[in-house]
Scaffold this motif. Structure first.
Motif, PDB file in Angstrom:
ATOM      1  N   ASN A 172       0.784  -1.236   0.000  1.00  0.00           N
ATOM      2  CA  ASN A 172       0.000   0.000   0.000  1.00  0.00           C
ATOM      3  C   ASN A 172       0.817   1.287   0.000  1.00  0.00           C
ATOM      4  N   ALA A 173       2.067   1.242   0.428  1.00  0.00           N
ATOM      5  CA  ALA A 173       2.864   2.474   0.496  1.00  0.00           C
ATOM      6  C   ALA A 173       3.502   2.764  -0.867  1.00  0.00           C
ATOM      7  N   PRO A 174       3.697   4.045  -1.206  1.00  0.00           N
ATOM      8  CA  PRO A 174       4.382   4.382  -2.474  1.00  0.00           C
ATOM      9  C   PRO A 174       5.871   4.054  -2.383  1.00  0.00           C
ATOM     10  N   TRP A 175       6.402   3.450  -3.424  1.00  0.00           N
ATOM     11  CA  TRP A 175       7.814   3.066  -3.445  1.00  0.00           C
ATOM     12  C   TRP A 175       8.479   3.663  -4.677  1.00  0.00           C
ATOM     13  N   GLU A 177      11.117   4.046  -7.756  1.00  0.00           N
ATOM     14  CA  GLU A 177      11.657   3.050  -8.671  1.00  0.00           C
ATOM     15  C   GLU A 177      13.042   2.601  -8.190  1.00  0.00           C
TER      16      GLU A 177
END
Length: 580
Positions: A172-175, A177
């Motif tokens: 669910n968390a933004p990662w 690249e």
């Protein structure tokens, strides 16, 4: 009801007679039917993809009419109508599902049903909708799940909760690249001593304080968990790979750098730290956690921060397999002793044998002593292994005596592990082994290393004198590689020095090694000690040591370790043998 109180006569109950009498009048008004239901209910019609309310009871009208009538435009209202329509269009006679809405005190959960009513000619299809409040059940489940996934002492996630937190962050968390994640495992050193000396309450207080300090150093998005008794772990996003992980390690050290006050004491907390980095975001988090735990085990031995490297996890799995199989082997008699002869270098006679443990396992195959003895020391099995070796060696001497018809002029050397000496009553073990076999203590030599004496000098001293009370000779193994000095040798009841093979095997080519061997022989002579040289591989070495006045030797030049029966035959063949 008790059988004693059961009525003797069956009460006369009038049953409804006939099919027609079993049904109330079909002219009963619909609101009366709806009012009889104890939970919110409504009858809906569905025609031309339009949902309309036909009737409802008071419980439904009070709480839900606005949702299904279309008068409310809350986020959950459209979801409710959509789910009901999907159930109607499915064509099934009935269907149940759970829906959520936002209430005044937080989210509310309802178990809903949609049931198809009998068709009426020329009229829209009707459906009965009910909503049963399950909010209290969900609250209980949520609380139970929180308890299941969290540590009751520190309120941190436990081992299971840690895995779920990681999954949630990855999903669910933004990662960014090419981002990685890592797990940092932390093992508090000497925590058991706090429990032993100050009590479990102090130990709990220490864990709570450590948890607070570690949590204060976390970045946003990092997860701290208590995954064992005195084990913590941190999940961290690593935008810069190992560099980020090492910065977190430094914050951990800073957080634990100043002492913790417990009662009137100030305790400095040391810890072992191991790190594991993911290869990609798709890597199984459980594997990364296991790798970090494998790295922290190495850190406990090395005293440094350890980064997991390929193969460490396989090594840990191998150690686990060896430990499990070794436990079974000790219980089922799966180990054997091999005997390497000790040769009197001046006469060539066999004076005795060194007993060496050997293990052939059905699953693992041949397991080297260096591997399984290290595992035994780490797991605590060394006590059982050491006792088995002492009893078996004494019994072998007894069996040789029976073959020979009288006590054979042979002895057996048995090795002692430093950990075995620390954990077991070694003197009692030897006393029992000698008593059960009927062997004199003079025929069983205890071999111990210098490190065993240095670890606890006073305890080692008491043990050595207890062994001397059994008339047992004592040999210091691997002499020259440790820290023994002249004073300690003079004060301890040691009879034999065994020169380590690292000095013996290359003494003919290395002048420094030869000088070391000569020095040990001179020291032993001045102290009245015998010397045994290990690692004699050639005849030239044997002759050189013989000329230097060395008392005894062993090595592949004479024989490799052999089974008990072969060792007895070897001795008989060389009895009174005159040359080396």
């Amino acid at each position: 009801m008790s059988m004693r109180d059961r009525p003797t006569e069956t009460p006369d109950v009038k049953l409804l007679s006939g099919h027609d009498g079993a049904h109330p009048s079909p002219t009963l008004p619909m609101p009366d039917w709806m009012a009889a239901l104890p939970f919110p209910a409504t009858i809906l019609s569905f025609e031309n993809n339009r949902l309309a309310m036909v009737g409802a009871n008071a419980a439904f009208a009070h709480s839900f009419e606005c949702i299904l009538s279309g008068k409310a435009e809350r986020s959950h209202a459209a979801e409710w109508r959509k789910r009901i329509v999907e159930s109607i269009l499915s064509g099934r006679d009935s269907e149940g599902f759970e829906l959520r809405r936002d209430g005044a005190l937080g989210p509310e959960y309802f178990y809903c049903t949609v049931g198809r009513l009998p068709k009426r000619d020329g009229k829209p299809d009707l459906f009965l909708f009910t909503a049963l409040d399950r909010t209290s059940d969900r609250t209980i489940e949520k609380n139970l799940r929180r308890e299941l996934l969290s540590d009751g002492l520190t309120a941190l996630p436990n081992r299971t909760g840690f895995g779920e937190e990681i999954e949630d962050r990855l999903t669910n968390a933004p990662w960014p690249e090419n981002a990685q994640f890592g797990v940092i495992a932390i093992d508090l050193s000497r925590f058991s001593r706090v429990n032993e000396s100050l009590g479990p309450m102090a130990g709990d207080e220490l864990l709570i304080t450590v948890a607070k300090r570690l949590k204060s150093g976390l970045r946003q998005g990092d997860v701290l968990a208590r995954i064992g008794g005195n084990d913590f772990a941190i999940f961290a996003r690593l935008n810069n790979g190992l560099s980020d992980a090492l910065h977190i390690v430094q914050r951990i050290r800073d957080a634990l750098s100043y002492p913790i006050r417990l009662s009137d004491l100030q305790i400095r907390v040391d810890c072992a730290i191991g790190c594991a980095l993911s290869t990609s975001l798709s890597e199984d988090p459980e594997d990364v956690v296991r790798k970090a735990q494998a790295a922290v085990k190495i850190a406990k031995r090395s005293g440094k921060v350890e980064i997991y490297r390929n193969g460490v996890l396989k090594e840990a799995q191998r150690r686990f397999s060896v430990e499990s199989r070794l436990r079974d082997a000790l219980a089922q008699g799966g180990l054997t002793l091999a005997y390497q002869p000790l040769i009197h270098l001046q006469t060539g006679e066999v004076t005795g044998f060194e007993a060496l443990a050997r293990w052939e396992d059905e699953e693992l195959g041949h397991v080297s002593p260096a591997e399984f003895i290290a595992v035994a020391e780490e797991s605590g099995l060394i006590t059982s292994l050491g006792r088995w070796a002492a009893y078996e060696a004494a019994q072998a001497l007894s069996r040789w005596d029976a073959k020979f018809g009288q006590p054979a002029p042979l002895g057996v050397n048995v090795n002692l592990s430093p950990i075995q000496m620390a954990r077991d009553d070694v003197a009692s073990m030897f006393e029992e082994a000698l008593r059960y076999s009927g062997i004199s203590g003079k025929r069983m030599t205890a071999e111990l290393t210098e490190s065993a004496i240095i670890a606890d000098p006073e305890k080692a001293r008491k043990l050595l004198f207890a062994l001397k009370d059994l008339h047992m000779p004592i040999a210091m193994d691997d002499f020259g590689t440790g820290y023994s000095n002249l004073a300690s040798l003079h004060s301890l009841p040691i009879d034999i020095l065994k020169i380590d093979r690292s000095f013996v095997t290359s003494m003919l080519e290395d002048r420094d090694k030869e000088i070391m061997v000569r020095t040990i022989l001179s020291l032993a002579e001045s102290l009245g000690l015998h010397v045994t040289a290990e690692g004699i591989e050639t005849q030239e070495l044997a002759h050189a040591l013989q000329n230097l006045g060395c008392w005894q030797g062993q090595g592949y030049y004479f024989a490799r370790p052999m089974p008990e029966a072969d060792a007895y035959d070897y001795w008989r063949a060389r009895w009174n043998f005159e040359t080396v």
